[in-house]
Each structure stands twice: as structure tokens, then as C-alpha cells.
Write a protein that holds these residues in place. Structure first.
Motif, PDB file in Angstrom:
ATOM      1  N   ASN A 130      13.624  -6.382  -0.186  1.00 18.89           N
ATOM      2  CA  ASN A 130      13.129  -6.075  -0.053  1.00 18.89           C
ATOM      3  C   ASN A 130      11.936  -5.514   0.607  1.00 18.89           C
ATOM      4  O   ASN A 130      11.218  -6.099   0.903  1.00 18.89           O
ATOM      5  CB  ASN A 130      12.608  -5.343  -2.127  1.00 18.89           C
ATOM      6  N   SER A 131      11.792  -4.760   1.250  1.00 17.91           N
ATOM      7  CA  SER A 131      10.854  -4.323   1.550  1.00 17.91           C
ATOM      8  C   SER A 131       9.949  -3.054   0.888  1.00 17.91           C
ATOM      9  O   SER A 131      10.218  -2.348   0.410  1.00 17.91           O
ATOM     10  CB  SER A 131      11.280  -3.196   2.957  1.00 17.91           C
ATOM     11  N   TYR A 132       8.198  -3.257   1.050  1.00 20.00           N
ATOM     12  CA  TYR A 132       7.447  -1.907   0.815  1.00 20.00           C
ATOM     13  C   TYR A 132       6.683  -1.430   1.850  1.00 20.00           C
ATOM     14  O   TYR A 132       6.600  -1.641   2.956  1.00 20.00           O
ATOM     15  CB  TYR A 132       6.564  -3.374   0.030  1.00 20.00           C
ATOM     16  N   PHE A 133       6.214  -0.129   1.633  1.00 17.93           N
ATOM     17  CA  PHE A 133       4.912   0.526   2.457  1.00 17.93           C
ATOM     18  C   PHE A 133       4.415   1.465   1.687  1.00 17.93           C
ATOM     19  O   PHE A 133       4.526   2.001   0.140  1.00 17.93           O
ATOM     20  CB  PHE A 133       5.233   1.656   3.234  1.00 17.93           C
ATOM     21  N   GLY A 134       3.065   0.729   1.772  1.00 12.77           N
ATOM     22  CA  GLY A 134       2.227   1.161   0.686  1.00 12.77           C
ATOM     23  C   GLY A 134       0.500   1.077   1.277  1.00 12.77           C
ATOM     24  O   GLY A 134       0.433   0.644   2.719  1.00 12.77           O
ATOM     25  N   LEU A 135      -0.692   2.033   1.040  1.00 15.89           N
ATOM     26  CA  LEU A 135      -1.860   2.550   0.655  1.00 15.89           C
ATOM     27  C   LEU A 135      -2.288   2.139  -0.331  1.00 15.89           C
ATOM     28  O   LEU A 135      -2.481   2.556  -1.224  1.00 15.89           O
ATOM     29  CB  LEU A 135      -2.028   3.420   1.712  1.00 15.89           C
ATOM     30  N   THR A 136      -3.125   1.448   0.336  1.00 14.24           N
ATOM     31  CA  THR A 136      -5.020   0.702  -0.539  1.00 14.24           C
ATOM     32  C   THR A 136      -5.552   1.606  -0.275  1.00 14.24           C
ATOM     33  O   THR A 136      -6.724   1.179   0.678  1.00 14.24           O
ATOM     34  CB  THR A 136      -4.460  -0.613  -0.816  1.00 14.24           C
ATOM     35  N   LEU A 137      -6.534   2.051  -1.237  1.00 14.77           N
ATOM     36  CA  LEU A 137      -7.830   2.941  -1.147  1.00 14.77           C
ATOM     37  C   LEU A 137      -9.177   1.525  -0.938  1.00 14.77           C
ATOM     38  O   LEU A 137      -8.938   0.272  -2.664  1.00 14.77           O
ATOM     39  CB  LEU A 137      -7.837   3.657  -2.716  1.00 14.77           C
ATOM     40  N   GLN A 138      -9.693   1.487   0.087  1.00 12.10           N
ATOM     41  CA  GLN A 138     -10.934   0.528   0.043  1.00 12.10           C
ATOM     42  C   GLN A 138     -12.037   0.689  -0.606  1.00 12.10           C
ATOM     43  O   GLN A 138     -12.835   0.775  -0.153  1.00 12.10           O
ATOM     44  CB  GLN A 138     -10.811   0.187   0.919  1.00 12.10           C
ATOM     45  N   GLY A 227      15.330   4.285  -3.564  1.00 14.23           N
ATOM     46  CA  GLY A 227      13.855   3.753  -3.525  1.00 14.23           C
ATOM     47  C   GLY A 227      12.749   4.229  -4.779  1.00 14.23           C
ATOM     48  O   GLY A 227      13.317   4.691  -5.815  1.00 14.23           O
ATOM     49  N   SER A 228      12.410   3.730  -4.831  1.00 15.32           N
ATOM     50  CA  SER A 228      10.804   3.545  -5.910  1.00 15.32           C
ATOM     51  C   SER A 228       9.253   3.736  -5.192  1.00 15.32           C
ATOM     52  O   SER A 228       9.181   3.525  -4.456  1.00 15.32           O
ATOM     53  CB  SER A 228      11.246   2.133  -6.926  1.00 15.32           C
ATOM     54  N   LEU A 229       8.929   4.588  -5.756  1.00 18.00           N
ATOM     55  CA  LEU A 229       7.210   5.456  -5.583  1.00 18.00           C
ATOM     56  C   LEU A 229       6.912   5.198  -6.587  1.00 18.00           C
ATOM     57  O   LEU A 229       7.289   5.595  -7.557  1.00 18.00           O
ATOM     58  CB  LEU A 229       7.640   6.879  -5.212  1.00 18.00           C
ATOM     59  N   GLY A 230       5.167   4.704  -6.436  1.00 21.98           N
ATOM     60  CA  GLY A 230       4.656   4.987  -7.322  1.00 21.98           C
ATOM     61  C   GLY A 230       3.073   4.030  -7.121  1.00 21.98           C
ATOM     62  O   GLY A 230       3.221   4.197  -6.152  1.00 21.98           O
ATOM     63  N   PHE A 231       3.039   3.597  -7.963  1.00 16.68           N
ATOM     64  CA  PHE A 231       1.382   3.288  -7.854  1.00 16.68           C
ATOM     65  C   PHE A 231       1.005   1.823  -8.418  1.00 16.68           C
ATOM     66  O   PHE A 231       1.851   1.337  -9.359  1.00 16.68           O
ATOM     67  CB  PHE A 231       1.063   3.943  -8.608  1.00 16.68           C
ATOM     68  N   SER A 232      -0.178   1.168  -7.867  1.00 24.66           N
ATOM     69  CA  SER A 232      -0.169  -0.240  -8.753  1.00 24.66           C
ATOM     70  C   SER A 232      -1.906   0.231  -8.289  1.00 24.66           C
ATOM     71  O   SER A 232      -2.899   0.258  -8.407  1.00 24.66           O
ATOM     72  CB  SER A 232      -0.447  -1.741  -7.501  1.00 24.66           C
ATOM     73  N   GLU A 233      -2.602  -0.538  -9.541  1.00 26.19           N
ATOM     74  CA  GLU A 233      -3.651  -0.413 -10.241  1.00 26.19           C
ATOM     75  C   GLU A 233      -3.663  -1.404 -10.872  1.00 26.19           C
ATOM     76  O   GLU A 233      -3.925  -1.777 -12.330  1.00 26.19           O
ATOM     77  CB  GLU A 233      -3.971   0.588 -11.221  1.00 26.19           C
ATOM     78  N   THR A 234      -4.810  -2.309 -10.654  1.00 29.67           N
ATOM     79  CA  THR A 234      -5.795  -3.087 -10.346  1.00 29.67           C
ATOM     80  C   THR A 234      -6.794  -3.453 -10.614  1.00 29.67           C
ATOM     81  O   THR A 234      -7.255  -2.431 -11.038  1.00 29.67           O
ATOM     82  CB  THR A 234      -5.530  -5.010  -9.906  1.00 29.67           C
ATOM     83  N   SER A 238      -3.031   1.198  -5.717  1.00 21.45           N
ATOM     84  CA  SER A 238      -2.460   1.613  -4.016  1.00 21.45           C
ATOM     85  C   SER A 238      -1.288   2.866  -4.957  1.00 21.45           C
ATOM     86  O   SER A 238      -0.830   2.428  -5.920  1.00 21.45           O
ATOM     87  CB  SER A 238      -2.114   0.332  -4.407  1.00 21.45           C
ATOM     88  N   VAL A 239      -1.052   3.474  -3.544  1.00 21.61           N
ATOM     89  CA  VAL A 239       0.153   4.156  -3.621  1.00 21.61           C
ATOM     90  C   VAL A 239       1.485   3.488  -2.749  1.00 21.61           C
ATOM     91  O   VAL A 239       1.166   3.166  -1.084  1.00 21.61           O
ATOM     92  CB  VAL A 239      -0.009   5.184  -3.080  1.00 21.61           C
ATOM     93  N   LEU A 240       2.525   3.340  -2.792  1.00 27.07           N
ATOM     94  CA  LEU A 240       3.746   2.637  -2.949  1.00 27.07           C
ATOM     95  C   LEU A 240       4.543   3.106  -2.628  1.00 27.07           C
ATOM     96  O   LEU A 240       5.230   3.331  -3.355  1.00 27.07           O
ATOM     97  CB  LEU A 240       2.910   0.919  -2.532  1.00 27.07           C
ATOM     98  N   PHE A 241       6.050   2.198  -1.714  1.00 27.07           N
ATOM     99  CA  PHE A 241       7.118   3.035  -1.458  1.00 27.07           C
ATOM    100  C   PHE A 241       8.049   1.540  -1.628  1.00 27.07           C
ATOM    101  O   PHE A 241       7.406   0.590  -0.836  1.00 27.07           O
ATOM    102  CB  PHE A 241       7.831   3.774  -0.352  1.00 27.07           C
TER     103      PHE A 241
END
Length: 737
Positions: A130-138, A227-234, A238-241
Motif C-alpha cells: 500500500n502507499s500512503y500520503f499524509g501531512l502531520t500538524l507540527q 482509496g481511504s481517507l482519514g486521520f491519525s490522532e495520537t 495527521s490527515v492522510l490517504f
């Protein structure tokens, strides 16, 4: 999945930290996308807000088998207004992947990414990737710092969701949503403190799959192009695909209805030469004053990119086919006339004759439609039979208090019996509006039916006496005691339009006051809190589409009654919410599926999700084409005209008007489809509400314009249209008592 975010590291919030000594830069409005010339840093900036690539400091992420591959761009080139980036990643087993990313400015404050992944060399033991593209708030954040918008699934903070619903549990770390269950493939998160919303959209999506793609086990197949769109919340946001679309930590895939399912449904592409693995994304910013504005802005931006097609249908033909169905199935069983609760498809055999006055039964409304057809054409049979249906309800369903029994069983050999079924405000509202229509059409033809109007008054009087001090009504009441037996008040909107209509007929100030009090409660607890809940009574107390529709009707009626613009704005907000449940891009039927019930050569644009908690779709937004056209005339927003035309036409395409589906009657249509696993499979039954959804808005168009086709009405001068709709608003098309 647990390996994916091990490499995230937060950088200093100092702006100097983000300056890249040698970099390429793209600008779009106030947003900047910067990539280091050595390919080792990717930064997205908007003011003092910074996002970096997923798994910083790396810029490219793949998963191969259980291995997470992270790397940098080997080359970065600036070509006109694009940055062309290449990377090669090698797995432990020797598979070599080439990743080509092309970044360009898109709409204001947004950029696009076109990615293509090629397998250049296949390692012996590598099977899937699988490939991922995402951006993480700093900066460090909490999930509670954001208001989320995922159409049909996640609105603001997701109150009123049950355990097991997608995004219901804020203790989850991952929120990945298959795009084929999203009405448009987008996700957005608005930071509460700043009002800055970040969104990601899959552009030009064609979410293909194949028959048999189901279950929680990992499936590896190139035919999956969703695809799938969504978020990582740790500790970070992060917003990602992910492509193809993995779903979790909650998923509806393989779920037994009514049970909670936690885990991931893994979907991957095979590690093979020439595998098709490419996609285009948009990502960027909007600053909005509030959450409703975020929903409107992001939805309309994505809508404009997809520009959903209106498929013109002969509205008159759909009307005649629907009347034919009403005529064919009306049956009088031992003094209890009505339509079957459901009809099997495609054979058209009636399953059972039991009658619900409103909601999904719509007995009284369907009688009104047949009655009007009979009066307009001089068909005495229609008038007589439809009047029998209405008289059955008037003579048998109302208690001395005015409260109503709403569900009856009919029998060939004995009298009908009434079910011990609670009296839901949603059911009674639909029935009483149908009764008002029946009384009104008789009145217009010079026939007075005071007993029909008295039936409405007696129920309205019960509402007046039982309205709570705060203006609310409960969702349901025990008809034997008259007491509420559920604590939800979110369906207070349901009876408002009926009360307003009855006021216009009678000018009884009690009905004005009751409608206004209910409106004020609904404004404070539904509109203000953005909680459209409980419209689908067999799935109560959850956010759904139908609550939005009922709010539109209520607030528009109050606007007509009072001319107070706050009700118009409340109706508009409800309309913006409701349309986000409508599929506005195509999700194609599964490859090699010979069992699908969805009409061939028909896309699902115009069909709508019913509620959160599942992904069933139906044509239920057909009810609301008139209201969306009204909102267009009130606001001048051409987007709402586009929505109204889509609703009026595309929702009719699941009827068998051309006879290709082999239904017993052309006007039949199925009640519900599944757009994800087993795509296009349906319940293979029609319910009476399906006919009402086609006919109800047509009658409102005729009352207002004397014409039911929006495209015909749109040819008239705007001055004429506004004059006609304003005249309609003064009376709701109703005669005086």
C-alpha cells in the motif's frame, strides 16, 4: 498498521526551524509548499501553521507485507508551476518501487499531488503493498481540538452516535474511511481555536472493486481501485490517504448488523510488474467562521471539482408510472383498504397488507395522490377508492384524546387490528400532512370534507395540550396512555410543517403559537448545536439525513409563517447538511457481479446515505427537490439549483421506466441499496414511501407553479417565478376553511 507512525517526530514551532536552506517552493493563495532540493524535507505552510510529511523526516511511505518503507526523493525538479519528484524504495526482500510525485498549485490555498507507483523489480517473498500520503500538524494536539467533517459519517464532534459506529470512539488512534462509503471522497478537520480547516480530497476517483471483495481478512487484488481517507490522532494530528483503501480502527466491512466491530479491513495491491497504482489528491486550507461554514465551503469546493451530472428523466412519465402502481396494488380487505407494506421485486408480488399512516407506510399521502389524480382527470374509481382509504383512517385510528394509532394489520376474513406500536411524531406528521393534502384537493374541486379537517384539528389540539414547556415534543408516545415513552426530543421539527399548514387553513392562533414554540426549541437544540438526529425512527437517536430534511421543512414553513429571516437561515443550514449525504460522484458496480440489483448503465449519483452507523443508500432525498429549488430562489445560489435538478431527475432513475429491469410495473423501485460490499445489492422490495417520495414533491411543484419540471420552470422569467413562489408561501397552496 501499528508500524506506520513510529517515525513521526515533532519539530520546534519556531518559524526558523522550517526554513530550508536550498528548496523549491510552490505558492497557492496564502499557502506554501516547500520541498528541499535534496528531497529530504516536505513542508506545507499557512501563516504560522505548519504541516510536514507523514513519518517525518521521511517524505515517502509504503507498506510492503509487514514492513514499513520510508524514504526521500532522489530527485526534485521544478518544471514550470510543478515540482516533479522521484523516489526509489527497496524492501528487505529486494522489491524496488519507483514513486513519482508531481505537485502543482490547485484552487486557492490548495495543492494537488499526482502519484504513480511502479514496481520495477519484484522481490521473491513480497506479496502485497500500500502507499500512503499524509501531512502531520507540527504541534501537539488532541482529537478534541478539532471539528471534523466526513460526509455521511462525521459531523463536528459526533455526538449521538452508537458504539461501533465509524468515528464514534474518540479513544481510537486511527480513523480510515473507505471512499466508496463517502458521498464525496473528502475529509476535513477544523481547528477550533484558529478556525483553520484542512481538507484532503481524492480527485477523479473511480473506486472500482470486484464481486467477493468482503470480510476482514486481507485481500490482495489490483481490481480494487478505491482509496481511504482519514486521520491519525495520537499526540499529533495527521490527515492522510491510503491506497488501496484500508479501513479501521472501526469498519463496517464484515460486520454483523447491530454489533460492534473494531479492527482493520486490509486491502492491498499485489507486488507485480505493471500493477496499476496511481491517484491524484488535493489538499489545503480554508479559514471558516464556524463549523457549518466549513461544511458548506469544503463540500461545494469538492462538488465543483466533480460537477455531478444531471441525468434528465421524463418527470411526467415517472408520475404516470407511479399512479399506475398505486392503482394496481390498492386493495380493500374486509373494510380496511390500503397498499401493501412491501412488494417483492422483480416479480411484484405483495408481501403483506399492513398499513402505517406515515413515514415508510405513507398510506394517507398515497391516497391523497391517487385522489388528486382522480379529481383532475374525472376518474371516479380513483376518487372513490382513495376516499375509502382516507375514511378508514378518519373513522378508526383516532382516540378520543386526539392521539393516533398509526399501524394496522388487514385481513381477508376479519376486521383490521391495530398494532401495539408507539405513536411516533414522524409517522403522525407524514399522515397528517397527507390528510391536509386530501382535504385541500377536495376543497379545490368544490367538495367539502369537514370530517377530514376535524381529524387534523383534533390531533393538533392534542399536540397543543401535550407540548412541553420548552416547546418540544417527544419522539414517541404510548397511545394507550398518551404519555411519552422515550426521552428524545430531537424530532420536535417533525410536526411543525403540519401545524403551520393547519394555521394557514384555520387561522387558529394556537397552532401558530405551538409551531413557533417548537421552532424555537428546534432552533436552540438542533440548529444551534448542529444535531440533526432521530429522523429514521427504526434507527433512533443517531445523526441521519432525514432529520436534516425534516428540519428544512420545519424552518421553511416557519419562515413562510413569520417572514423572520432566522428561519430561512436555519432552513439553509439544514439543507447544506442534508445534501452531504447524497452521492455526488459515481461508485461503479462491482466487476463480475451478476447479482447486482442496481440498474445497468445507471450511476448512483443522486442516491443518498440514510443515516450514520451503516452505508445503506436510497432515493429518499427525492422528497426534497421542491425545497431545494425554493432555497435556490430565496438565495440565488446556483449550487442549490444544481442540487434540486439532481434530486428531481437522478433519484427517479432506479424506477423501471424503460422496462429493462423486468419489474412487474414500470413505477416500482427498490427501497435500499448497498454501495460498498456487495455493491448494488438491495432489499429487493418496494415500500409505500418509495411511491410517496416520487409523488409528494411533484404535487408541491404543481401547487406553486402549475408545473413539476424544474427545467421547464427555469425557462420562465425570474420575476414570474419569484411572484409565484411568494404567492405559494403565503398559503402553502392551501384553501381556507
Amino acid at each position: 498498521m501499528k508500524y506506520l507512525f513510529l517515525f513521526i517526530s515533532l519539530l520546534s514551532l519556531s518559524a526558523n526551524t522550517y526554513s530550508i536552506e536550498k528548496q523549491y517552493e510552490l505558492s497557492s493563495g496564502d499557502a506554501r509548499l516547500c520541498i528541499a532540493k535534496d528531497g529530504k524535507t516536505l513542508v506545507l505552510q499557512y501563516g504560522d501553521t505548519y504541516y510536514q510529511s507523514l513519518n517525518t523526516p521521511y517524505v515517502v511511505t509504503l507498506e510492503v507485507n509487514s514492513e514499513t518503507l520510508n524514504g526521500y526523493y532522489a530527485t526534485v525538479k521544478q518544471e514550470k508551476e510543478a515540482l516533479v519528484c522521484d523516489a526509489r524504495l527497496k524492501s528487505l526482500h529486494g522489491t524496488v518501487f519507483r514513486i513519482k510525485d508531481v505537485f502543482t498549485p490547485e484552487i486557492k490555498d490548495h495543492f494537488s499531488l499526482c502519484r504513480e507507483v511502479t514496481v520495477e523489480k519484484v522481490g521473491k517473498e513480497d506479496r502485497f503493498f500500500n502507499s500512503y500520503f499524509g501531512l502531520t500538524l507540527q504541534k501537539k494536539t488532541s482529537v478534541n481540538d478539532f471539528e471534523f467533517f466526513v460526509p455521511g459519517i462525521w459531523y463536528r464532534d459526533n455526538q449521538c452516535l452508537k458504539p461501533g459506529f465509524l468515528a464514534a470512539d474518540y479513544s481510537d488512534n486511527y480513523f480510515y474511511f473507505r471512499e466508496d462509503r463517502l458521498p464525496l471522497p473528502l475529509v476535513s478537520a477544523r481547528e477550533k481555536a484558529s478556525g483553520l480547516a484542512f481538507d484532503m480530497v481524492h480527485l477523479n476517483a473511480n473506486p472500482e472493486t470486484f464481486y467477493g471483495e468482503n470480510g476482514l481478512n486481507r485481500i490482495v487484488d489490483e481490481r480494487m481501485q478505491f482509496g481511504s481517507l482519514g486521520f491519525s490522532e495520537t499526540d499529533t494530528h495527521s490527515v492522510l490517504f491510503v491506497f488501496p483503501g484500508i479501513e479501521g480502527e472501526k469498519t463496517y466491512v464484515g460486520r454483523i448488523p447491530g454489533t460492534e466491530r473494531k479492527g482493520f479491513a486490509y486491502r492491498s495491491h499485489p507486488v507485480e510488474a505493471n500493477v496499476k497504482h496511481a491517484y491524484t489528491l488535493s489538499f489545503g486550507f480554508n479559514r471558516t467562521a464556524n463549523f457549518p461554514k466549513q461544511v458548506e465551503t469544503v463540500w461545494k469546493q469538492t462538488w465543483d471539482r466533480y460537477n455531478p451530472t444531471v441525468h434528465k428523466v421524463d418527470v411526467k412519465d415517472a408520475y404516470e408510472a407511479s399512479i399506475e402502481v398505486l392503482d394496481a396494488y390498492l386493495l380493500n380487505l374486509n373494510g380496511a383498504p390500503g397498499w401493501p407494506f412491501s412488494i417483492y421485486l422483480p416479480n411484484g408480488i405483495a408481501r403483506a397488507y399492513n398499513y402505517q399512516m406515515g413515514f415508510i407506510g405513507f398510506q394517507i399521502s398515497n391516497a391523497y395522490f391517487l385522489l388528486k389524480k382522480g379529481l383532475d382527470t374525472g376518474n371516479r374509481k380513483y376518487v372513490h377508492e382513495a376516499s375509502e382509504v382516507i375514511d378508514f383512517w378518519v373513522n378508526n385510528s383516532q382516540l378520543e384524546s386526539g392521539l393516533l394509532k398509526t399501524w394496522a394489520d388487514a385481513y381477508v376474513d376479519r376486521k383490521a387490528t391495530w398494532r401495539d406500536y408507539e405513536t411516533y411524531m414522524r409517522v403522525t406528521a407524514g399522515g397528517m400532512e397527507g390528510m391536509m393534502g386530501a382535504w385541500n384537493t377536495m376543497r379545490k374541486h368544490g367538495i367539502d370534507k369537514p370530517e377530514w379537517l376535524n381529524y387534523c384539528k383534533k390531533y393538533a389540539d392534542w399536540l397543543v395540550r401535550n407540548q412541553e414547556e420548552d416547546g418540544s415534543f417527544y419522539i414517541r408516545y404510548d397511545w394507550k396512555t398518551g404519555k411519552p415513552n422515550h426521552d428524545s426530543k430531537y424530532t420536535t421539527t417533525n410536526d411543525i410543517r403540519f401545524l403551520v399548514e393547519l394555521y394557514f387553513v384555520t387561522h387558529d392562533k394556537r397552532y401558530w403559537d405551538a409551531a413557533l414554540k417548537a421552532g424555537e426549541f428546534s432552533y436552540d437544540f438542533i440548529h444551534h448545536d448542529y444535531l440533526y438526529v432521530g429522523g429514521v425512527i427504526d434507527n433512533p437517536n443517531v445523526k441521519d439525513r432525514e432529520s436534516g430534511q425534516m428540519a428544512i421543512y420545519a424552518f421553511l414553513a416557519l419562515y413562510d409563517m413569520t417572514k423572520d429571516v432566522k428561519w430561512r437561515e436555519a432552513a439553509l443550514q439544514a439543507a447544506r447538511y442534508t445534501e452531504t449525504f447524497m452521492f455526488s460522484y459515481n461508485v461503479p458496480m462491482a466487476i463480475n457481479d451478476t447479482l447486482t440489483d442496481f440498474p445497468k448503465q445507471i450511476d448512483i449519483i443522486g442516491q443518498t446515505l440514510i443515516a450514520t452507523g451503516h452505508s445503506g443508500i436510497d432515493n429518499g432525498l427525492a422528497f426534497s427537490s421542491f425545497q431545494y429549488y425554493r432555497m435556490y430562489l430565496l438565495t440565488g445560489d446556483k449550487h442549490l439549483l444544481h442540487v434540486a435538478r439532481l434530486i428531481q431527475n437522478n433519484t427517479l432513475r432506479i424506477m423501471d421506466l424503460d422496462g429493462e429491469m423486468g419489474y412487474r410495473y414500470r413505477g416500482l423501485l427498490t427501497e435500499c441499496f448497498n454501495p460498498q460490499s456487495n455493491r448494488g445489492h438491495s432489499v429487493r422490495q418496494q415500500l409505500p414511501w418509495n411511491q410517496a417520495s416520487i409523488l409528494e414533491p411533484m404535487h408541491r411543484f404543481m401547487d406553486a407553479f402549475g408545473e413539476w419540471d424544474i427545467d421547464v420552470i427555469e425557462q420562465w422569467p425570474m420575476e414570474k417565478r419569484l411572484e409565484m413562489i411568494n404567492k405559494y408561501a403565503e398559503t402553502q397552496g392551501l384553501e381556507q376553511e
